[in-house]
Design an enzyme around this catalytic site. Sequence first.
Site, short mmCIF file in Angstrom:
data_model
loop_
_atom_site.label_atom_id
_atom_site.label_comp_id
_atom_site.label_asym_id
_atom_site.label_seq_id
_atom_site.Cartn_x
_atom_site.Cartn_y
_atom_site.Cartn_z
N TYR A 1 41.56 89.09 63.15
CA TYR A 1 40.57 89.94 62.47
C TYR A 1 39.13 89.53 62.84
CZ TYR A 1 43.85 92.82 59.99
OH TYR A 1 44.83 93.76 59.71
N GLN B 1 39.36 106.31 57.37
CA GLN B 1 40.43 105.31 57.38
C GLN B 1 39.98 104.10 58.20
OE1 GLN B 1 44.48 107.44 58.14
NE2 GLN B 1 42.90 108.82 58.88
N ASN B 2 38.82 104.23 58.83
CA ASN B 2 38.38 103.17 59.75
C ASN B 2 37.71 102.03 58.98
OD1 ASN B 2 39.27 104.94 61.62
ND2 ASN B 2 37.24 105.61 62.30
N VAL B 3 37.90 100.83 59.51
CA VAL B 3 37.33 99.63 58.86
C VAL B 3 36.19 99.07 59.70
CG1 VAL B 3 39.54 99.08 57.75
CG2 VAL B 3 39.03 98.08 59.98
N ASP B 4 35.77 99.83 60.74
CA ASP B 4 34.86 99.27 61.75
C ASP B 4 33.37 99.35 61.37
OD1 ASP B 4 34.15 101.98 62.24
OD2 ASP B 4 35.56 102.16 63.90
N HIS C 1 40.56 102.48 53.71
CA HIS C 1 41.35 101.30 54.12
C HIS C 1 40.50 100.03 54.12
CE1 HIS C 1 44.53 104.06 56.24
NE2 HIS C 1 44.55 104.15 54.92
N CYS D 1 38.02 79.84 50.40
CA CYS D 1 37.25 80.15 49.19
C CYS D 1 36.60 78.86 48.66
CB CYS D 1 38.22 80.73 48.18
SG CYS D 1 37.54 80.97 46.55
N GLU E 1 44.58 115.46 71.18
CA GLU E 1 45.94 115.99 71.31
C GLU E 1 46.46 116.33 69.93
OE1 GLU E 1 47.90 112.70 73.23
OE2 GLU E 1 48.53 111.90 71.28
P1 OAD Z 1 45.95 106.40 65.26
O1 OAD Z 1 45.88 105.41 66.36
O2 OAD Z 1 47.28 106.58 64.60
O3 OAD Z 1 45.51 107.84 65.81
C1 OAD Z 1 44.33 108.00 66.54
C2 OAD Z 1 44.16 109.48 66.86
O4 OAD Z 1 42.91 109.66 67.53
C3 OAD Z 1 45.24 110.06 67.78
O5 OAD Z 1 45.75 111.25 67.18
C4 OAD Z 1 44.47 110.38 69.07
O6 OAD Z 1 44.97 111.54 69.73
C5 OAD Z 1 43.07 110.63 68.53
N1 OAD Z 1 41.95 110.46 69.50
C6 OAD Z 1 41.85 109.59 70.52
N2 OAD Z 1 40.64 109.70 71.14
C7 OAD Z 1 39.96 110.68 70.48
C8 OAD Z 1 38.66 111.26 70.62
N3 OAD Z 1 37.79 110.87 71.56
N4 OAD Z 1 38.30 112.24 69.76
C9 OAD Z 1 39.17 112.67 68.79
N5 OAD Z 1 40.40 112.16 68.61
C10 OAD Z 1 40.79 111.17 69.43
O7 OAD Z 1 44.81 106.04 64.21
P2 OAD Z 1 44.66 106.51 62.69
O8 OAD Z 1 45.18 107.88 62.51
O9 OAD Z 1 43.28 106.21 62.29
O10 OAD Z 1 45.72 101.64 58.76
O11 OAD Z 1 45.64 105.49 61.98
C11 OAD Z 1 45.74 105.54 60.57
C12 OAD Z 1 45.93 104.16 60.03
O12 OAD Z 1 47.03 103.52 60.68
C13 OAD Z 1 44.77 103.20 60.29
O13 OAD Z 1 43.74 103.33 59.35
C14 OAD Z 1 45.44 101.87 60.17
C15 OAD Z 1 46.69 102.13 60.94
O14 OAD Z 1 47.79 101.33 60.59
C16 OAD Z 1 45.62 100.43 58.26
O15 OAD Z 1 45.35 99.46 58.96
C17 OAD Z 1 45.87 100.37 56.80
#
Ligand code: OAD
Length: 264
Positions: free
Chosen positions: A74, A108-111, A126, A154, A222
């Site tokens: 992390y 959902q992003n932590v960045d 998240h 801690c 996609e």
């Molecule tokens: P994913 O990696 O599952 O999906 C990323 C999506 O982004 C895919 O559908 C890609 O097609 C799309 N993508 C890639 N490049 C892109 C671009 N330039 N513009 C638009 N779309 C693009 O990531 P998340 O859906 O965010 O949770 O994943 C959900 C959760 O799963 C995350 O928050 C994380 C993970 O486990 C935790 O860590 C709790």
Amino acid sequence: MSSRTAHLTEPSEQLLGRLEQATSLCVLTGAGISVESGLSTFRDPEGLWEKYNPSDLATEAAFRRNPKLVQGWYQARLEQAISAQPNAGHLAITELDELSEYFLLVTQNVDTLHTRAGTKRLVELHGNISDERCVDCGQPSDRLVFSEEGLRCCADCNGFLRPGVVWFGETLPTEPFERASEAASRADVFLSVGTSSIVYPAAGLPLLAKQNGAFVVEINVEPSALSHTMHELILGPAGEILPLLVEHIRSLQPLNKLEPNTSR
Ligand code: OAD
């Protein structure tokens, strides 16, 4: 793909018209929006969960088993996130926030890139990779100490510090999820951006929005698991498509923001 989902490469007249009328906008983002900032997604071929096993890194059991591995992983992700810069997609969402009467970004992003792009009305569903708290007493890491092994601990109880993100098997924080559900329910337009739509409960938000009358649109390079449920799927990078929406809204006179709809 349902025959009712329009498959497009740019925003339709129908979407632009809906945005023109909308007083309430909700945007859900996933890892895809940060790709153009140089960060990895989770499930694409080069994604994090293709290279690493989440059960070694993203559960409390994994952390207790090997805190050094998990803290190190992390910390490396935090450094990548900090060195990345918000892209045109993040900045466009900030403009949508500024231009909309009712608005919520649910990420959902932590960045932290949305916050650094200046978006004000947001919830981090998240959590956040730059926060840490004690795995034992839950205190935030305002005062930290290092163990003999160099692990972050801690200062109050000497427990290991864990990242402030939601791990597999954990419940989402209540207040952010309630705000997200409320915003999805009241949205006139709901945009689902750069997410594979397979992780619930976040993935359920566009469905909730649609049930409550929103026009739901996905922006992705996609199709996702839920593309068939959307009114429109716009295939293209978020950093190119979102600025087109902002350009259109900016061209409207007067702005919806200046004419609040008091009936909602
Ligand atoms: P994913 O990696 O599952 O999906 C990323 C999506 O982004 C895919 O559908 C890609 O097609 C799309 N993508 C890639 N490049 C892109 C671009 N330039 N513009 C638009 N779309 C693009 O990531 P998340 O859906 O965010 O949770 O994943 C959900 C959760 O799963 C995350 O928050 C994380 C993970 O486990 C935790 O860590 C709790």
